[in-house]
Design a protein around this motif. Structure first.
Motif, PDB file in Angstrom:
ATOM      1  N   VAL A   1      15.057  -3.949   6.555  1.00  0.00           N
ATOM      2  CA  VAL A   1      13.675  -3.679   6.952  1.00  0.00           C
ATOM      3  C   VAL A   1      12.711  -4.216   5.902  1.00  0.00           C
ATOM      4  O   VAL A   1      11.641  -4.710   6.221  1.00  0.00           O
ATOM      5  CB  VAL A   1      13.464  -2.162   7.161  1.00  0.00           C
ATOM      6  CG1 VAL A   1      12.011  -1.856   7.486  1.00  0.00           C
ATOM      7  CG2 VAL A   1      14.361  -1.655   8.266  1.00  0.00           C
ATOM      8  N   GLU A   2      13.110  -4.123   4.635  1.00  0.00           N
ATOM      9  CA  GLU A   2      12.273  -4.590   3.529  1.00  0.00           C
ATOM     10  C   GLU A   2      13.144  -5.343   2.523  1.00  0.00           C
ATOM     11  O   GLU A   2      14.261  -4.923   2.230  1.00  0.00           O
ATOM     12  CB  GLU A   2      11.613  -3.409   2.804  1.00  0.00           C
ATOM     13  CG  GLU A   2      10.702  -2.559   3.664  1.00  0.00           C
ATOM     14  CD  GLU A   2       9.341  -3.168   3.906  1.00  0.00           C
ATOM     15  OE1 GLU A   2       8.875  -3.948   3.055  1.00  0.00           O
ATOM     16  OE2 GLU A   2       8.744  -2.873   4.955  1.00  0.00           O
ATOM     17  N   ALA A   3      12.639  -6.448   2.017  1.00  0.00           N
ATOM     18  CA  ALA A   3      13.289  -7.180   0.926  1.00  0.00           C
ATOM     19  C   ALA A   3      12.248  -8.106   0.316  1.00  0.00           C
ATOM     20  O   ALA A   3      11.564  -8.828   1.042  1.00  0.00           O
ATOM     21  CB  ALA A   3      14.486  -7.983   1.427  1.00  0.00           C
ATOM     22  N   GLU A   4      12.116  -8.048  -1.004  1.00  0.00           N
ATOM     23  CA  GLU A   4      11.137  -8.919  -1.666  1.00  0.00           C
ATOM     24  C   GLU A   4      11.504 -10.381  -1.501  1.00  0.00           C
ATOM     25  O   GLU A   4      10.633 -11.233  -1.384  1.00  0.00           O
ATOM     26  CB  GLU A   4      11.037  -8.574  -3.148  1.00  0.00           C
ATOM     27  CG  GLU A   4      10.250  -7.313  -3.412  1.00  0.00           C
ATOM     28  CD  GLU A   4      10.025  -7.085  -4.896  1.00  0.00           C
ATOM     29  OE1 GLU A   4       9.971  -8.071  -5.655  1.00  0.00           O
ATOM     30  OE2 GLU A   4       9.905  -5.918  -5.274  1.00  0.00           O
ATOM     31  N   GLU A   5      12.809 -10.661  -1.511  1.00  0.00           N
ATOM     32  CA  GLU A   5      13.284 -12.021  -1.294  1.00  0.00           C
ATOM     33  C   GLU A   5      14.513 -11.978  -0.404  1.00  0.00           C
ATOM     34  O   GLU A   5      15.374 -11.114  -0.560  1.00  0.00           O
ATOM     35  CB  GLU A   5      13.635 -12.710  -2.615  1.00  0.00           C
ATOM     36  CG  GLU A   5      12.425 -13.110  -3.425  1.00  0.00           C
ATOM     37  CD  GLU A   5      12.788 -14.070  -4.538  1.00  0.00           C
ATOM     38  OE1 GLU A   5      13.859 -13.903  -5.145  1.00  0.00           O
ATOM     39  OE2 GLU A   5      11.997 -14.987  -4.788  1.00  0.00           O
ATOM     40  N   ALA A   6      14.564 -12.905   0.530  1.00  0.00           N
ATOM     41  CA  ALA A   6      15.705 -13.031   1.430  1.00  0.00           C
ATOM     42  C   ALA A   6      15.756 -14.471   1.911  1.00  0.00           C
ATOM     43  O   ALA A   6      14.779 -15.210   1.789  1.00  0.00           O
ATOM     44  CB  ALA A   6      15.558 -12.082   2.617  1.00  0.00           C
ATOM     45  N   CYS A   7      16.901 -14.859   2.443  1.00  0.00           N
ATOM     46  CA  CYS A   7      16.981 -16.202   3.014  1.00  0.00           C
ATOM     47  C   CYS A   7      17.357 -16.096   4.485  1.00  0.00           C
ATOM     48  O   CYS A   7      18.112 -15.221   4.886  1.00  0.00           O
ATOM     49  CB  CYS A   7      17.947 -17.089   2.242  1.00  0.00           C
ATOM     50  SG  CYS A   7      19.620 -16.500   2.150  1.00  0.00           S
ATOM     51  N   ALA A   8      16.774 -16.981   5.263  1.00  0.00           N
ATOM     52  CA  ALA A   8      17.059 -17.053   6.695  1.00  0.00           C
ATOM     53  C   ALA A   8      17.963 -18.252   6.933  1.00  0.00           C
ATOM     54  O   ALA A   8      17.735 -19.333   6.381  1.00  0.00           O
ATOM     55  CB  ALA A   8      15.769 -17.203   7.486  1.00  0.00           C
ATOM     56  N   THR A   9      18.988 -18.042   7.757  1.00  0.00           N
ATOM     57  CA  THR A   9      19.906 -19.120   8.091  1.00  0.00           C
ATOM     58  C   THR A   9      20.027 -19.238   9.602  1.00  0.00           C
ATOM     59  O   THR A   9      19.860 -18.263  10.330  1.00  0.00           O
ATOM     60  CB  THR A   9      21.311 -18.869   7.499  1.00  0.00           C
ATOM     61  OG1 THR A   9      21.828 -17.643   8.021  1.00  0.00           O
ATOM     62  CG2 THR A   9      21.280 -18.801   5.979  1.00  0.00           C
ATOM     63  N   ALA A  10      20.302 -20.451  10.055  1.00  0.00           N
ATOM     64  CA  ALA A  10      20.566 -20.707  11.472  1.00  0.00           C
ATOM     65  C   ALA A  10      21.790 -21.608  11.536  1.00  0.00           C
ATOM     66  O   ALA A  10      21.831 -22.648  10.873  1.00  0.00           O
ATOM     67  CB  ALA A  10      19.375 -21.376  12.141  1.00  0.00           C
ATOM     68  N   ARG A  11      22.786 -21.187  12.285  1.00  0.00           N
ATOM     69  CA  ARG A  11      24.046 -21.937  12.400  1.00  0.00           C
ATOM     70  C   ARG A  11      24.663 -22.220  11.033  1.00  0.00           C
ATOM     71  O   ARG A  11      25.218 -23.291  10.788  1.00  0.00           O
ATOM     72  CB  ARG A  11      23.838 -23.243  13.158  1.00  0.00           C
ATOM     73  CG  ARG A  11      23.358 -23.039  14.577  1.00  0.00           C
ATOM     74  CD  ARG A  11      23.214 -24.364  15.271  1.00  0.00           C
ATOM     75  NE  ARG A  11      22.627 -24.191  16.575  1.00  0.00           N
ATOM     76  CZ  ARG A  11      23.095 -24.779  17.666  1.00  0.00           C
ATOM     77  NH1 ARG A  11      24.138 -25.558  17.608  1.00  0.00           N
ATOM     78  NH2 ARG A  11      22.491 -24.588  18.814  1.00  0.00           N
ATOM     79  N   GLY A  12      24.495 -21.261  10.113  1.00  0.00           N
ATOM     80  CA  GLY A  12      25.084 -21.387   8.789  1.00  0.00           C
ATOM     81  C   GLY A  12      24.308 -22.259   7.817  1.00  0.00           C
ATOM     82  O   GLY A  12      24.734 -22.456   6.689  1.00  0.00           O
ATOM     83  N   ARG A  13      23.160 -22.780   8.236  1.00  0.00           N
ATOM     84  CA  ARG A  13      22.353 -23.643   7.362  1.00  0.00           C
ATOM     85  C   ARG A  13      21.085 -22.921   6.932  1.00  0.00           C
ATOM     86  O   ARG A  13      20.460 -22.227   7.724  1.00  0.00           O
ATOM     87  CB  ARG A  13      21.987 -24.935   8.091  1.00  0.00           C
ATOM     88  CG  ARG A  13      23.239 -25.677   8.561  1.00  0.00           C
ATOM     89  CD  ARG A  13      22.892 -27.001   9.100  1.00  0.00           C
ATOM     90  NE  ARG A  13      22.808 -27.911   7.956  1.00  0.00           N
ATOM     91  CZ  ARG A  13      22.634 -29.199   8.057  1.00  0.00           C
ATOM     92  NH1 ARG A  13      22.488 -29.752   9.227  1.00  0.00           N
ATOM     93  NH2 ARG A  13      22.579 -29.959   6.990  1.00  0.00           N
TER      94      ARG A  13
END
Length: 63
Positions: free
Chosen positions: A31-43
């Protein structure tokens, strides 16, 4: 590789690459994170923050 990862659909990845926030769904979605990464199809799509269940991109990467 220490950042929380959020898998997104191809449609959401397109929105993120255009700099738009997307709603993160799923029972394991943070729900909350100062930093995160988004991936699509493992990229990697983007690095950003998760605020109130929305991924908000800060730096996007070409697909």
């Amino acid at each position: 590789d220490c950042l929380p990862q959020v898998a997104v659909s191809d449609d959401a990845a397109t929105k993120i690459r255009l700099g738009n926030p997307v709603i993160i769904r799923g029972r394991d979605a943070p729900v909350e994170a100062e930093e995160a990464c988004a991936t699509a199809r493992g990229r990697l799509v983007a690095i950003g923050a998760i605020e109130q269940g929305m991924f908000k991109p800060k730096r996007v990467f070409a697909g």
